[in-house]
Design an enzyme around this catalytic site. Structure first.
Site, PDB file in Angstrom:
ATOM      1  N   SER A 144      -4.466   9.442   8.059  1.00 37.06           N
ATOM      2  CA  SER A 144      -5.719   8.721   7.802  1.00 37.06           C
ATOM      3  C   SER A 144      -6.729   9.175   8.844  1.00 37.06           C
ATOM      4  CB  SER A 144      -5.469   7.219   7.940  1.00 37.06           C
ATOM      5  OG  SER A 144      -6.669   6.520   8.177  1.00 37.06           O
ATOM      6  N   TYR A 157      -2.088   0.021  12.130  1.00 36.17           N
ATOM      7  CA  TYR A 157      -2.186   0.978  11.023  1.00 36.17           C
ATOM      8  C   TYR A 157      -2.419   2.393  11.590  1.00 36.17           C
ATOM      9  CZ  TYR A 157      -4.219   3.212   6.837  1.00 36.17           C
ATOM     10  OH  TYR A 157      -4.502   4.060   5.791  1.00 36.17           O
TER      11      TYR A 157
HETATM   12  N1  LIG Z   1      -8.050   4.816   0.337  1.00 39.77           N
HETATM   13  C1  LIG Z   1      -8.390   5.336   1.509  1.00 39.77           C
HETATM   14  O1  LIG Z   1      -9.590   5.450   1.846  1.00 39.77           O
HETATM   15  C2  LIG Z   1      -7.316   5.789   2.461  1.00 39.77           C
HETATM   16  C3  LIG Z   1      -7.695   6.204   3.736  1.00 39.77           C
HETATM   17  C4  LIG Z   1      -6.726   6.661   4.613  1.00 39.77           C
HETATM   18  C5  LIG Z   1      -5.389   6.724   4.227  1.00 39.77           C
HETATM   19  N2  LIG Z   1      -5.039   6.283   2.985  1.00 39.77           N
HETATM   20  C6  LIG Z   1      -3.621   6.353   2.636  1.00 39.77           C
HETATM   21  O2  LIG Z   1      -3.478   6.784   1.306  1.00 39.77           O
HETATM   22  C7  LIG Z   1      -2.213   6.334   0.808  1.00 39.77           C
HETATM   23  C8  LIG Z   1      -2.410   5.781  -0.600  1.00 39.77           C
HETATM   24  O3  LIG Z   1      -3.122   4.547  -0.488  1.00 39.77           O
HETATM   25  P1  LIG Z   1      -4.281   4.128  -1.496  1.00 39.77           P
HETATM   26  O4  LIG Z   1      -5.548   4.200  -0.760  1.00 39.77           O
HETATM   27  O5  LIG Z   1      -4.127   4.834  -2.774  1.00 39.77           O
HETATM   28  O6  LIG Z   1      -3.934   2.549  -1.621  1.00 39.77           O
HETATM   29  P2  LIG Z   1      -3.257   1.709  -2.776  1.00 39.77           P
HETATM   30  O7  LIG Z   1      -3.055   0.361  -2.170  1.00 39.77           O
HETATM   31  O8  LIG Z   1      -4.088   1.800  -4.007  1.00 39.77           O
HETATM   32  O9  LIG Z   1      -1.848   2.432  -3.034  1.00 39.77           O
HETATM   33  C9  LIG Z   1      -0.731   2.241  -2.200  1.00 39.77           C
HETATM   34  C10 LIG Z   1       0.512   2.148  -3.063  1.00 39.77           C
HETATM   35  O10 LIG Z   1       1.668   2.057  -2.213  1.00 39.77           O
HETATM   36  C11 LIG Z   1       2.560   1.116  -2.804  1.00 39.77           C
HETATM   37  N3  LIG Z   1       3.466   0.554  -1.788  1.00 39.77           N
HETATM   38  C12 LIG Z   1       3.162  -0.292  -0.780  1.00 39.77           C
HETATM   39  N4  LIG Z   1       4.266  -0.632  -0.112  1.00 39.77           N
HETATM   40  C13 LIG Z   1       5.303   0.027  -0.687  1.00 39.77           C
HETATM   41  C14 LIG Z   1       6.706   0.076  -0.456  1.00 39.77           C
HETATM   42  N5  LIG Z   1       7.276  -0.638   0.542  1.00 39.77           N
HETATM   43  N6  LIG Z   1       7.468   0.857  -1.240  1.00 39.77           N
HETATM   44  C15 LIG Z   1       6.916   1.573  -2.258  1.00 39.77           C
HETATM   45  N7  LIG Z   1       5.599   1.547  -2.557  1.00 39.77           N
HETATM   46  C16 LIG Z   1       4.802   0.786  -1.772  1.00 39.77           C
HETATM   47  C17 LIG Z   1       1.652   0.036  -3.391  1.00 39.77           C
HETATM   48  O11 LIG Z   1       2.328  -0.757  -4.353  1.00 39.77           O
HETATM   49  C18 LIG Z   1       0.534   0.885  -3.969  1.00 39.77           C
HETATM   50  O12 LIG Z   1       0.794   1.245  -5.305  1.00 39.77           O
HETATM   51  C19 LIG Z   1      -1.705   5.300   1.822  1.00 39.77           C
HETATM   52  O13 LIG Z   1      -0.702   5.887   2.622  1.00 39.77           O
HETATM   53  C20 LIG Z   1      -2.934   5.011   2.663  1.00 39.77           C
HETATM   54  O14 LIG Z   1      -2.610   4.581   3.963  1.00 39.77           O
HETATM   55  C21 LIG Z   1      -5.971   5.820   2.101  1.00 39.77           C
END
Ligand SMILES: NC(=O)c1ccc[n+]([C@@H]2O[C@H](COP(=O)([O-])OP(=O)(O)OC[C@H]3O[C@@H](n4cnc5c(N)ncnc54)[C@H](O)[C@@H]3O)[C@@H](O)[C@H]2O)c1
Length: 255
Positions: A144, A157
């Site tokens: 991230s 985080y």
């Molecule tokens: N959206 C952003 O701007 C952003 C920024 C930095 C990093 N990220 C990273 O991107 C990745 C995807 O996140 P996103 O933004 O699509 O969010 P999101 O919340 O839409 O997707 C995350 C998914 O992970 C699943 N999940 C959570 N805990 C779990 C577990 N214990 N076992 C299996 N599945 C689990 C959730 O059910 C969800 O479907 C994450 O690792 C997040 O930290 C996102």
């Protein structure tokens, strides 16, 4: 473009946001996808999107809690066994919770580590034997922008995401001679389940976020397909000279 024809790609966090968009992208490029998530409802949406696009025959969905060693062993192991091999792992599953650091409980801290960092390790460990057998394996981990740029109220985080970068560097070198490549993507300001509600403390000082540049590329948040396209580039042969590094995808918020 059919860069993933005859390739098998396992994606966690496949029931929402970036993971779900990556499932759609890889399917559209001819790949076979093993899609895991803790949310059965999310996986249902992923499946119906694939049906709508006419790709459901190349999609398998499975429930997994990536923080639970037994769950990962069984469900990830079974999915790979049924598929017969594995070429790419995308570790997208994760959670975001925010809190003042002085109010962060050990339970909060441990939960964040268990899912984001330990979960990434457990799934990677389960997949490595088949990724190495493939001879052209690729791992995409999710760091991230918070790992390298200060994001207030997100110390726990951010620590997990910094750990993921270090973990990724180590495996990239450890297995390079066996053809494995590994990178971290560092998204920022991407529309998803977690950014719809980052859960900032009610008394958060929003001025602490002022040091971030306003997003330059169109402003505001971007869709998750903008990360999925970069993942597809890296995990395909187009990314064959890229390993052991990070790719920031944030519209210029952290220049
Ligand atoms: N959206 C952003 O701007 C952003 C920024 C930095 C990093 N990220 C990273 O991107 C990745 C995807 O996140 P996103 O933004 O699509 O969010 P999101 O919340 O839409 O997707 C995350 C998914 O992970 C699943 N999940 C959570 N805990 C779990 C577990 N214990 N076992 C299996 N599945 C689990 C959730 O059910 C969800 O479907 C994450 O690792 C997040 O930290 C996102």
């Amino acid at each position: 473009m059919k860069r993933f024809k005859n390739r098998i790609v396992l994606i966690t966090g496949a029931g929402s946001g970036i993971g779900q968009a990556t499932v759609a992208r890889i399917l559209s490029e001819g790949g076979t996808v093993l899609a895991g998530d803790i949310s059965e409802a999310g996986l249902e949406v992923t499946r119906s999107q694939a049906e709508h696009a006419g790709h459901a025959d190349r999609l398998t969905t499975f429930f997994v809690d990536i923080s639970d060693e037994d769950s990962v062993r069984k469900t990830v192991g079974d999915a790979i066994k049924a598929a017969g091999s594995l070429d790419v792992l995308v570790n997208a599953a994760g959670i975001l919770r925010s809190e003042h650091t002085h109010k962060t409980t050990l339970e909060f801290w441990n939960r964040m580590l268990a899912i984001n960092l330990t979960g990434t390790f457990l799934v990677t460990r389960e997949c490595l034997p088949e990724l190495l057998r493939s001879g052209r394996g690729a791992v995409v981990n999710f760091s991230s922008t918070s790992a390298s740029f200060a994001h207030p109220y997100m110390a726990a985080y951010a620590a997990t995401k910094g750990g993921i970068q270090a973990f990724t560097h180590a495996i990239a070198l450890e297995y390079a001679k066996q053809g494995l490549r590994a990178v971290s993507v560092c998204p920022g300001s991407i529309q998803s389940g977690m950014t719809n509600d980052p859960g900032l403390p009610a008394d958060a000082d929003l001025m602490l976020f002022a040091k971030m540049s306003p997003a330059l590329l169109g402003g505001g948040f971007a869709g998750p397909e903008n990360v999925a396209s970069a993942i597809a580039m890296f995990a395909s042969d187009d990314g064959k000279f890229i390993t052991g590094t990070e790719l920031r995808i944030d519209g210029g918020m952290h220049m």
